[in-house]
Structures are given as C-alpha cells and as structure tokens.
Design an enzyme around this catalytic site. Structure first.
Site, PDB file in Angstrom:
ATOM      1  N   ASP A 133     150.365 -19.461 -14.161  1.00  0.00           N
ATOM      2  CA  ASP A 133     149.099 -18.792 -14.401  1.00  0.00           C
ATOM      3  C   ASP A 133     148.683 -19.121 -15.833  1.00  0.00           C
ATOM      4  OD1 ASP A 133     146.940 -16.964 -14.209  1.00  0.00           O
ATOM      5  OD2 ASP A 133     148.192 -15.350 -15.019  1.00  0.00           O
TER       6      ASP A 133
ATOM      7  N   ASP B  62     151.646 -13.071 -14.402  1.00  0.00           N
ATOM      8  CA  ASP B  62     151.857 -11.726 -14.931  1.00  0.00           C
ATOM      9  C   ASP B  62     151.300 -10.630 -14.031  1.00  0.00           C
ATOM     10  OD1 ASP B  62     149.231 -12.516 -15.481  1.00  0.00           O
ATOM     11  OD2 ASP B  62     149.084 -11.221 -17.238  1.00  0.00           O
TER      12      ASP B  62
END
Length: 211
Positions: free
Chosen positions: A8, A173
């Site tokens: 990410d 996350d």
C-alpha cells in the site's frame, strides 16, 4: 517462498497525518469537507475521485457546492488535501532499492487520485530516481476504476503483474484490506502506525539463498 511484495502507499510507504489536512480545510471554512477525510474509507466526492468517476476539478466543484465556498480555488483545495501526505522516510526508499537488487519484485496497490499522485511521485525523487525505479508495477484505484477493499482490484493487480498470491507478501495498514488479501491467498502484514517494518525484509535472506 516470497518472490513479490505488494505495498500500500499511504500509511505504509508514504506517511500520512489527516489532522494537517483537516485543519487546513477548516481554516478554509470547509468543515463539511474536513469531515470526509478518512485514509481508509474515502467518502463523497473524494471516493468518486479515487474511483476515477470524476476529475479533480469536478471534485473541487462539488466541495465548493457542499460547503458554500465558491471562491476557494482548485489550487487551495489541492494544497489542503496534500497536507495529508507527510513524506517518505529514507529507510523505506533504501529498503525498496535493496529488495529489487535481491531479485524480489515490488509492486504498489493504492486507493489514490491524480492530484495526490503528483505529490507522491515527487516524494520518490529524493535520490534522483522516479517512482517507477522503485516498483515493478504501480496499480492505482482511479486508473483501474476499482477501490480497495474490493476483491476485484487485487485480482486485477494479479492479472497485470503475473504475481501469485501465495508467493506475495501484501503490506497494508487497513485491517479490512489485509483480510481481503488473506482470503485471496496472499501472505499479509499490517504495520502499526509509524512502525519500522524493515525487519520483515531481513527475514527474506534465507529465501534469497534458496532461490
């Protein structure tokens, strides 16, 4: 054997702090927009922008209409939103470099928008390189017209890259994003806020030796 790492961007590679962004929108007297700022669940016109449904200018028009602030410019909105993006720690760029030298392929999968990506791409130029020098593939929601956590965006990244989930570590996350990736067969890791997760990469040494 881990052959690929899928990262990410925001919250993993690029440090985020929504409080800066929220504060600037409030100072622009746009509290309605401040309430939409969420790194995990883009809402309203921000979600439409990151899905690729509208342009940045169209998103700005919607922000002005919602908040009644017709004189706020696109440039002011861009500056406010980009306060979200706090930079990239040097160790992360070094880690990406090292992984690629070791033959591990690196990819990025991000909910993002074209305006923010201009800022993000500049953050990768600290050592005279470009973002493409750090990744074998970059998959962005507004280009693919799909948002995480939809399974479809992961499947599209698999299709475009040729990676196999069981050989790929996914780092994100967001718990919901990690759970979807796990269901698809990826190995997963969810770093804590501000965690130095470089320890993950030193543990790949044995895998390198076995290749």
């Amino acid at each position: 054997m881990i052959k690929n790492i899928l990262f990410d961007l925001g919250g993993v590679i690029v440090d985020l702090d929504s409080s800066y962004c929220i504060d600037v929108f409030r100072r622009l007297n746009m509290p309605e927009i401040a309430e939409l700022i969420n790194p995990y669940h883009p809402a309203g016109m921000i979600g439409e922008l990151e899905h690729g449904d509208i342009t940045f200018h169209e998103a700005c028009d919607k922000m002005r209409a919602v908040s009644g602030r017709e004189k706020v410019t696109d440039e002011q909105i861009a500056e406010a939103y980009n306060e979200f993006l706090r930079g990239i720690k040097p160790w992360k760029l070094r880690a990406l470099d090292d992984l690629r030298r070791r033959g591990i392929k690196t990819y990025a999968l991000s909910n993002n928008n074209p305006m923010s990506m201009q800022t993000v791409r500049r953050m990768f130029t600290a050592d005279g390189k470009t973002m493409e020098d750090y990744f074998d593939g970059i998959y962005l929601s507004y280009e693919l017209r799909i948002l995480k956590p939809s399974q479809e965006i992961y499947l599209r990244a698999i299709e475009l890259s040729g990676m196999r989930p069981e050989e790929t570590l996914f780092i994100d996350d967001s718990e919901v994003n990690v759970n979807v990736a796990r269901d698809l067969g990826f190995l997963v890791y969810m770093p804590r806020p501000d965690e130095d997760f470089s320890h993950l990469f030193s543990s790949l040494d044995i895998l390198d030796a076995e290749r």
